[in-house]
Scaffold this motif. Sequence first.
Motif, PDB file in Angstrom:
ATOM      1  N   ALA A   1      86.370  -1.066   7.022  1.00 36.27           N
ATOM      2  CA  ALA A   1      87.195  -0.401   8.034  1.00 36.27           C
ATOM      3  C   ALA A   1      86.359   0.315   9.090  1.00 36.27           C
ATOM      4  CB  ALA A   1      88.136   0.603   7.358  1.00 36.27           C
ATOM      5  N   LEU A   2      85.035   0.196   9.013  1.00 35.19           N
ATOM      6  CA  LEU A   2      84.156   1.006   9.859  1.00 35.19           C
ATOM      7  C   LEU A   2      84.415   0.807  11.347  1.00 35.19           C
ATOM      8  CD1 LEU A   2      81.705   2.937  10.130  1.00 35.19           C
ATOM      9  CD2 LEU A   2      80.262   0.888  10.153  1.00 35.19           C
ATOM     10  N   LEU A   3      84.364  -0.429  11.819  1.00 31.43           N
ATOM     11  CA  LEU A   3      84.535  -0.655  13.249  1.00 31.43           C
ATOM     12  C   LEU A   3      85.952  -0.350  13.715  1.00 31.43           C
ATOM     13  CD1 LEU A   3      82.365  -3.777  14.166  1.00 31.43           C
ATOM     14  CD2 LEU A   3      82.127  -1.423  14.963  1.00 31.43           C
ATOM     15  N   ASP A   4      86.929  -0.638  12.882  1.00 32.68           N
ATOM     16  CA  ASP A   4      88.310  -0.291  13.236  1.00 32.68           C
ATOM     17  C   ASP A   4      88.449   1.215  13.413  1.00 32.68           C
ATOM     18  OD1 ASP A   4      89.129  -2.913  13.202  1.00 32.68           O
ATOM     19  OD2 ASP A   4      89.917  -2.844  11.156  1.00 32.68           O
ATOM     20  N   GLU A   5      87.858   1.968  12.505  1.00 32.29           N
ATOM     21  CA  GLU A   5      87.911   3.438  12.591  1.00 32.29           C
ATOM     22  C   GLU A   5      87.201   3.914  13.857  1.00 32.29           C
ATOM     23  OE1 GLU A   5      88.761   7.297  10.614  1.00 32.29           O
ATOM     24  OE2 GLU A   5      89.380   5.254  10.129  1.00 32.29           O
ATOM     25  N   ALA A   6      86.046   3.319  14.149  1.00 30.55           N
ATOM     26  CA  ALA A   6      85.310   3.710  15.352  1.00 30.55           C
ATOM     27  C   ALA A   6      86.117   3.401  16.607  1.00 30.55           C
ATOM     28  CB  ALA A   6      83.967   2.996  15.396  1.00 30.55           C
ATOM     29  N   ARG A   7      86.808   2.270  16.619  1.00 31.11           N
ATOM     30  CA  ARG A   7      87.590   1.898  17.800  1.00 31.11           C
ATOM     31  C   ARG A   7      88.808   2.799  17.981  1.00 31.11           C
ATOM     32  NH1 ARG A   7      86.562  -4.055  15.834  1.00 31.11           N
ATOM     33  NH2 ARG A   7      84.714  -4.601  17.085  1.00 31.11           N
ATOM     34  N   VAL A   8      89.437   3.196  16.892  1.00 29.57           N
ATOM     35  CA  VAL A   8      90.565   4.135  16.980  1.00 29.57           C
ATOM     36  C   VAL A   8      90.084   5.461  17.566  1.00 29.57           C
ATOM     37  CG1 VAL A   8      92.163   5.530  15.610  1.00 29.57           C
ATOM     38  CG2 VAL A   8      91.948   3.085  15.148  1.00 29.57           C
ATOM     39  N   LEU A   9      88.953   5.938  17.065  1.00 29.10           N
ATOM     40  CA  LEU A   9      88.378   7.184  17.576  1.00 29.10           C
ATOM     41  C   LEU A   9      88.004   7.032  19.052  1.00 29.10           C
ATOM     42  CD1 LEU A   9      87.272  10.032  17.140  1.00 29.10           C
ATOM     43  CD2 LEU A   9      85.186   9.006  16.213  1.00 29.10           C
ATOM     44  N   ALA A  10      87.392   5.905  19.404  1.00 31.90           N
ATOM     45  CA  ALA A  10      87.008   5.672  20.793  1.00 31.90           C
ATOM     46  C   ALA A  10      88.231   5.634  21.703  1.00 31.90           C
ATOM     47  CB  ALA A  10      86.224   4.371  20.902  1.00 31.90           C
ATOM     48  N   ALA A  11      89.320   5.023  21.241  1.00 31.55           N
ATOM     49  CA  ALA A  11      90.540   4.954  22.052  1.00 31.55           C
ATOM     50  C   ALA A  11      91.104   6.349  22.313  1.00 31.55           C
ATOM     51  CB  ALA A  11      91.577   4.079  21.354  1.00 31.55           C
ATOM     52  N   ARG A  12      91.031   7.214  21.300  1.00 28.93           N
ATOM     53  CA  ARG A  12      91.494   8.595  21.502  1.00 28.93           C
ATOM     54  C   ARG A  12      90.632   9.310  22.540  1.00 28.93           C
ATOM     55  NH1 ARG A  12      91.994  12.022  16.324  1.00 28.93           N
ATOM     56  NH2 ARG A  12      92.989  13.395  17.853  1.00 28.93           N
ATOM     57  N   LEU A  13      89.323   9.107  22.469  1.00 28.85           N
ATOM     58  CA  LEU A  13      88.424   9.737  23.436  1.00 28.85           C
ATOM     59  C   LEU A  13      88.647   9.180  24.838  1.00 28.85           C
ATOM     60  CD1 LEU A  13      85.114   9.850  21.369  1.00 28.85           C
ATOM     61  CD2 LEU A  13      86.434  11.828  22.156  1.00 28.85           C
ATOM     62  N   ALA A  14      88.919   7.879  24.927  1.00 25.53           N
ATOM     63  CA  ALA A  14      89.114   7.245  26.227  1.00 25.53           C
ATOM     64  C   ALA A  14      90.352   7.765  26.940  1.00 25.53           C
ATOM     65  CB  ALA A  14      89.188   5.728  26.068  1.00 25.53           C
ATOM     66  N   ASP A  15      91.296   8.344  26.198  1.00 25.78           N
ATOM     67  CA  ASP A  15      92.500   8.917  26.798  1.00 25.78           C
ATOM     68  C   ASP A  15      92.261  10.313  27.373  1.00 25.78           C
ATOM     69  OD1 ASP A  15      94.199   6.787  26.461  1.00 25.78           O
ATOM     70  OD2 ASP A  15      95.000   7.493  24.546  1.00 25.78           O
ATOM     71  N   LYS A  16      91.133  10.930  27.037  1.00 22.31           N
ATOM     72  CA  LYS A  16      90.824  12.255  27.570  1.00 22.31           C
ATOM     73  C   LYS A  16      90.261  12.115  28.988  1.00 22.31           C
ATOM     74  CE  LYS A  16      91.592  13.730  23.338  1.00 22.31           C
ATOM     75  NZ  LYS A  16      92.905  14.309  22.960  1.00 22.31           N
ATOM     76  N   SER A  17      90.120  13.229  29.669  1.00 20.69           N
ATOM     77  CA  SER A  17      89.547  13.194  31.005  1.00 20.69           C
ATOM     78  C   SER A  17      88.060  12.867  30.931  1.00 20.69           C
ATOM     79  CB  SER A  17      89.720  14.552  31.699  1.00 20.69           C
ATOM     80  OG  SER A  17      88.859  14.644  32.817  1.00 20.69           O
ATOM     81  N   PRO A  18      87.617  11.760  31.549  1.00 21.71           N
ATOM     82  CA  PRO A  18      86.181  11.454  31.528  1.00 21.71           C
ATOM     83  C   PRO A  18      85.354  12.495  32.266  1.00 21.71           C
ATOM     84  CG  PRO A  18      87.353   9.959  33.001  1.00 21.71           C
ATOM     85  CD  PRO A  18      88.398  10.743  32.267  1.00 21.71           C
ATOM     86  N   LEU A  19      85.935  13.111  33.276  1.00 23.20           N
ATOM     87  CA  LEU A  19      85.221  14.150  34.020  1.00 23.20           C
ATOM     88  C   LEU A  19      85.000  15.381  33.147  1.00 23.20           C
ATOM     89  CD1 LEU A  19      84.099  15.121  36.785  1.00 23.20           C
ATOM     90  CD2 LEU A  19      86.360  16.121  37.188  1.00 23.20           C
ATOM     91  N   VAL A  20      86.036  15.801  32.448  1.00 16.50           N
ATOM     92  CA  VAL A  20      85.915  16.986  31.607  1.00 16.50           C
ATOM     93  C   VAL A  20      84.981  16.714  30.427  1.00 16.50           C
ATOM     94  CG1 VAL A  20      87.162  18.636  30.167  1.00 16.50           C
ATOM     95  CG2 VAL A  20      88.168  17.861  32.319  1.00 16.50           C
ATOM     96  N   LEU A  21      85.078  15.521  29.846  1.00 18.28           N
ATOM     97  CA  LEU A  21      84.155  15.183  28.768  1.00 18.28           C
ATOM     98  C   LEU A  21      82.708  15.203  29.255  1.00 18.28           C
ATOM     99  CD1 LEU A  21      86.064  12.322  26.929  1.00 18.28           C
ATOM    100  CD2 LEU A  21      85.400  14.517  25.945  1.00 18.28           C
TER     101      LEU A  21
END
Length: 260
Positions: A187-207
Amino acid sequence: MTTSPIKLTVEDNVATLTINRPKTLNALNTEVIDAFNIALDQIESDPEIRVVIFTGEGRAFIAGGDIADLNSRQGLDHYGQFAEDIHRLFRRIEVLDKPTIGAVNGYALGGGTELLLTLDIRLLSSQAMLGLPEINLGLFPGAGGTQRIIRQIPSCCARELMYLGDMISAEEAVRIGLANRVVPHDALLDEARVLAARLADKSPLVLKFLKRTLIDGADMPLSAALRHEQAMIGLVLDSRDAHEGCTAFLEKRPARFTGE
Protein backbone atom coordinates in the motif's frame (compact mmCIF):
# COMPACT_ATOMS: atom_id res chain seq x y z
CA MET A 1 18.72 2.87 -25.95
CA THR A 2 20.06 3.79 -22.49
CA THR A 3 17.55 3.77 -19.65
CA SER A 4 17.68 6.84 -17.41
CA PRO A 5 18.51 6.06 -13.77
CA ILE A 6 15.69 8.40 -12.75
CA LYS A 7 12.09 7.95 -13.93
CA LEU A 8 9.86 11.02 -13.72
CA THR A 9 6.09 10.73 -14.00
CA VAL A 10 3.53 13.49 -13.45
CA GLU A 11 -0.15 12.99 -12.70
CA ASP A 12 -2.73 15.28 -11.09
CA ASN A 13 -0.21 17.92 -9.92
CA VAL A 14 2.03 15.25 -8.36
CA ALA A 15 5.47 14.28 -9.67
CA THR A 16 6.96 10.90 -8.79
CA LEU A 17 10.73 10.47 -8.99
CA THR A 18 11.77 6.81 -9.06
CA ILE A 19 15.43 5.83 -8.68
CA ASN A 20 15.79 3.22 -11.40
CA ARG A 21 18.96 1.13 -10.99
CA PRO A 22 17.43 -2.01 -9.47
CA LYS A 23 20.37 -4.26 -10.43
CA THR A 24 22.63 -2.19 -8.17
CA LEU A 25 19.90 -1.63 -5.54
CA ASN A 26 19.65 1.94 -6.84
CA ALA A 27 23.19 2.83 -5.77
CA LEU A 28 24.17 6.47 -6.21
CA ASN A 29 26.78 7.56 -8.72
CA THR A 30 27.50 10.58 -10.90
CA GLU A 31 25.01 9.43 -13.55
CA VAL A 32 22.21 9.27 -10.97
CA ILE A 33 23.09 12.71 -9.62
CA ASP A 34 23.01 14.21 -13.12
CA ALA A 35 19.65 12.55 -13.86
CA PHE A 36 18.22 13.84 -10.58
CA ASN A 37 19.21 17.39 -11.51
CA ILE A 38 17.60 17.11 -14.95
CA ALA A 39 14.34 15.89 -13.36
CA LEU A 40 14.44 18.65 -10.75
CA ASP A 41 14.87 21.25 -13.51
CA GLN A 42 11.56 20.09 -14.97
CA ILE A 43 9.83 19.97 -11.58
CA GLU A 44 10.97 23.44 -10.55
CA SER A 45 9.92 25.00 -13.85
CA ASP A 46 6.43 23.44 -13.96
CA PRO A 47 3.91 25.39 -11.83
CA GLU A 48 1.37 22.58 -12.28
CA ILE A 49 3.54 20.26 -10.16
CA ARG A 50 2.71 20.92 -6.53
CA VAL A 51 4.11 17.86 -4.70
CA VAL A 52 7.00 15.46 -5.32
CA ILE A 53 7.19 11.78 -4.27
CA PHE A 54 10.59 10.04 -4.10
CA THR A 55 10.73 6.25 -4.29
CA GLY A 56 12.86 3.41 -5.66
CA GLU A 57 12.49 0.61 -8.19
CA GLY A 58 12.79 -2.98 -6.96
CA ARG A 59 14.01 -4.00 -3.50
CA ALA A 60 15.67 -0.74 -2.55
CA PHE A 61 15.03 2.95 -2.12
CA ILE A 62 18.76 3.67 -2.33
CA ALA A 63 21.17 1.11 -0.88
CA GLY A 64 24.00 3.65 -0.64
CA GLY A 65 26.74 4.90 -2.89
CA ASP A 66 28.16 2.85 -5.74
CA ILE A 67 31.05 1.20 -3.85
CA ALA A 68 33.03 0.26 -6.95
CA ASP A 69 32.76 3.86 -8.13
CA LEU A 70 33.83 5.22 -4.74
CA ASN A 71 36.73 2.79 -4.56
CA SER A 72 37.99 4.04 -7.94
CA ARG A 73 38.42 7.56 -6.58
CA GLN A 74 42.00 7.99 -5.43
CA GLY A 75 42.55 11.71 -5.76
CA LEU A 76 41.13 14.22 -3.30
CA ASP A 77 40.15 16.49 -6.18
CA HIS A 78 38.18 13.70 -7.85
CA TYR A 79 36.31 12.73 -4.71
CA GLY A 80 35.91 16.36 -3.76
CA GLN A 81 34.02 16.97 -7.00
CA PHE A 82 31.68 14.03 -6.32
CA ALA A 83 31.10 15.29 -2.79
CA GLU A 84 30.35 18.78 -4.10
CA ASP A 85 27.83 17.38 -6.56
CA ILE A 86 25.94 15.22 -4.07
CA HIS A 87 25.89 17.92 -1.39
CA ARG A 88 24.54 20.41 -3.91
CA LEU A 89 21.86 17.94 -5.07
CA PHE A 90 20.69 17.01 -1.57
CA ARG A 91 20.51 20.65 -0.52
CA ARG A 92 18.55 21.42 -3.70
CA ILE A 93 16.04 18.71 -2.76
CA GLU A 94 15.89 19.89 0.86
CA VAL A 95 15.01 23.49 -0.03
CA LEU A 96 12.74 22.67 -2.99
CA ASP A 97 9.77 25.05 -2.83
CA LYS A 98 7.33 22.15 -3.19
CA PRO A 99 6.52 19.58 -0.47
CA THR A 100 8.40 16.31 -0.78
CA ILE A 101 7.35 12.82 0.32
CA GLY A 102 9.67 9.85 0.74
CA ALA A 103 8.03 6.51 -0.08
CA VAL A 104 10.77 4.16 1.12
CA ASN A 105 10.11 0.81 -0.52
CA GLY A 106 13.10 -1.19 0.75
CA TYR A 107 16.73 -0.67 1.72
CA ALA A 108 17.61 2.97 2.48
CA LEU A 109 21.24 2.72 3.48
CA GLY A 110 24.02 5.30 3.49
CA GLY A 111 23.04 7.81 0.82
CA GLY A 112 19.50 6.45 0.94
CA THR A 113 19.06 7.49 4.56
CA GLU A 114 20.90 10.73 3.81
CA LEU A 115 18.43 11.52 1.01
CA LEU A 116 15.53 10.67 3.31
CA LEU A 117 16.83 13.24 5.81
CA THR A 118 16.23 15.97 3.17
CA LEU A 119 12.56 15.07 2.58
CA ASP A 120 9.58 16.69 4.29
CA ILE A 121 7.33 13.69 5.04
CA ARG A 122 8.61 10.11 5.22
CA LEU A 123 6.57 6.95 4.72
CA LEU A 124 8.29 3.60 5.19
CA SER A 125 7.27 0.28 3.76
CA SER A 126 6.95 -2.46 6.38
CA GLN A 127 9.88 -4.08 4.52
CA ALA A 128 12.14 -1.01 4.66
CA MET A 129 15.50 -1.15 6.41
CA LEU A 130 17.46 2.01 7.20
CA GLY A 131 21.00 2.68 8.31
CA LEU A 132 24.29 4.52 7.95
CA PRO A 133 26.77 1.64 7.48
CA GLU A 134 29.68 3.70 6.13
CA ILE A 135 31.80 3.05 9.24
CA ASN A 136 32.02 -0.62 8.18
CA LEU A 137 33.81 0.49 4.99
CA GLY A 138 36.22 2.76 6.81
CA LEU A 139 34.11 5.81 5.88
CA PHE A 140 31.42 7.95 7.46
CA PRO A 141 28.27 9.59 6.03
CA GLY A 142 29.50 12.31 3.70
CA ALA A 143 26.42 13.55 1.83
CA GLY A 144 25.19 15.77 4.65
CA GLY A 145 24.10 12.88 6.84
CA THR A 146 26.29 13.65 9.86
CA GLN A 147 24.87 17.14 10.14
CA ARG A 148 21.23 16.53 9.28
CA ILE A 149 20.68 13.47 11.45
CA ILE A 150 22.19 15.08 14.55
CA ARG A 151 19.67 17.90 14.14
CA GLN A 152 16.65 15.64 13.61
CA ILE A 153 16.83 12.85 16.20
CA PRO A 154 18.35 12.53 19.69
CA SER A 155 22.12 12.83 19.58
CA CYS A 156 22.67 9.48 21.28
CA CYS A 157 20.53 7.68 18.67
CA ALA A 158 22.30 9.43 15.80
CA ARG A 159 25.73 8.55 17.17
CA GLU A 160 24.80 4.90 17.71
CA LEU A 161 23.61 4.61 14.09
CA MET A 162 26.80 6.17 12.73
CA TYR A 163 29.31 4.59 15.14
CA LEU A 164 28.02 1.01 14.78
CA GLY A 165 26.71 1.08 11.22
CA ASP A 166 23.81 -1.28 12.02
CA MET A 167 20.61 -1.45 10.01
CA ILE A 168 17.32 -0.71 11.77
CA SER A 169 13.75 -1.70 10.95
CA ALA A 170 11.06 0.66 9.72
CA GLU A 171 9.36 0.50 13.11
CA GLU A 172 12.57 1.46 14.92
CA ALA A 173 13.16 4.32 12.48
CA VAL A 174 9.74 5.74 13.30
CA ARG A 175 10.29 5.24 17.03
CA ILE A 176 13.44 7.37 17.06
CA GLY A 177 11.93 10.05 14.80
CA LEU A 178 13.53 9.35 11.42
CA ALA A 179 10.18 8.86 9.67
CA ASN A 180 6.47 9.55 10.07
CA ARG A 181 4.93 6.09 9.89
CA VAL A 182 5.13 2.54 8.60
CA VAL A 183 2.79 1.50 5.77
CA PRO A 184 2.01 -2.04 4.53
CA HIS A 185 4.44 -2.71 1.69
CA ASP A 186 1.79 -3.21 -1.01
CA ALA A 187 0.00 0.00 0.00
CA LEU A 188 3.06 2.27 0.12
CA LEU A 189 2.66 4.17 -3.14
CA ASP A 190 -1.10 4.40 -2.79
CA GLU A 191 -0.65 5.93 0.67
CA ALA A 192 1.95 8.35 -0.67
CA ARG A 193 -0.35 9.40 -3.51
CA VAL A 194 -3.29 9.99 -1.16
CA LEU A 195 -1.06 12.16 1.02
CA ALA A 196 0.29 13.98 -2.04
CA ALA A 197 -3.25 14.66 -3.30
CA ARG A 198 -4.15 16.23 0.05
CA LEU A 199 -1.06 18.45 -0.11
CA ALA A 200 -1.78 19.39 -3.72
CA ASP A 201 -5.14 20.83 -2.61
CA LYS A 202 -3.42 23.31 -0.28
CA SER A 203 -2.12 26.67 -1.42
CA PRO A 204 1.22 26.11 -3.20
CA LEU A 205 2.22 29.67 -2.35
CA VAL A 206 1.56 29.25 1.36
CA LEU A 207 3.29 25.87 1.41
CA LYS A 208 6.32 27.49 -0.26
CA PHE A 209 6.48 30.27 2.32
CA LEU A 210 5.84 27.85 5.18
CA LYS A 211 8.67 25.58 4.04
CA ARG A 212 11.04 28.53 3.68
CA THR A 213 10.10 29.75 7.15
CA LEU A 214 10.84 26.34 8.67
CA ILE A 215 14.16 25.88 6.86
CA ASP A 216 15.48 29.40 7.40
CA GLY A 217 14.28 29.60 10.99
CA ALA A 218 16.03 26.37 11.95
CA ASP A 219 19.39 28.11 11.43
CA MET A 220 18.47 31.20 13.47
CA PRO A 221 18.31 31.98 17.18
CA LEU A 222 14.70 31.90 18.39
CA SER A 223 14.41 35.69 18.62
CA ALA A 224 15.45 36.12 14.97
CA ALA A 225 13.37 33.15 13.82
CA LEU A 226 10.24 34.62 15.37
CA ARG A 227 10.80 37.92 13.56
CA HIS A 228 11.39 35.98 10.34
CA GLU A 229 8.09 34.16 10.87
CA GLN A 230 6.33 37.48 11.47
CA ALA A 231 7.64 38.85 8.18
CA MET A 232 6.74 35.71 6.23
CA ILE A 233 3.16 35.54 7.53
CA GLY A 234 2.85 39.19 6.50
CA LEU A 235 3.72 38.17 2.94
CA VAL A 236 1.16 35.36 3.10
CA LEU A 237 -1.59 37.70 4.28
CA ASP A 238 -0.95 39.78 1.16
CA SER A 239 -1.80 36.82 -1.10
CA ARG A 240 -5.05 36.02 -2.86
CA ASP A 241 -4.92 32.47 -1.49
CA ALA A 242 -5.05 33.69 2.11
CA HIS A 243 -8.17 35.72 1.42
CA GLU A 244 -9.69 32.89 -0.63
CA GLY A 245 -9.17 30.55 2.32
CA CYS A 246 -10.76 32.92 4.81
CA THR A 247 -13.65 33.75 2.46
CA ALA A 248 -14.30 30.07 1.79
CA PHE A 249 -14.40 29.39 5.52
CA LEU A 250 -16.93 32.16 6.07
CA GLU A 251 -19.01 30.99 3.11
CA LYS A 252 -18.81 27.37 4.29
CA ARG A 253 -17.36 26.02 1.04
CA PRO A 254 -14.08 24.36 0.00
CA ALA A 255 -11.29 26.80 -0.80
CA ARG A 256 -9.97 26.97 -4.36
CA PHE A 257 -6.29 27.85 -4.12
CA THR A 258 -4.45 29.08 -7.20
CA GLY A 259 -1.02 29.89 -5.81
CA GLU A 260 -1.48 33.65 -6.10
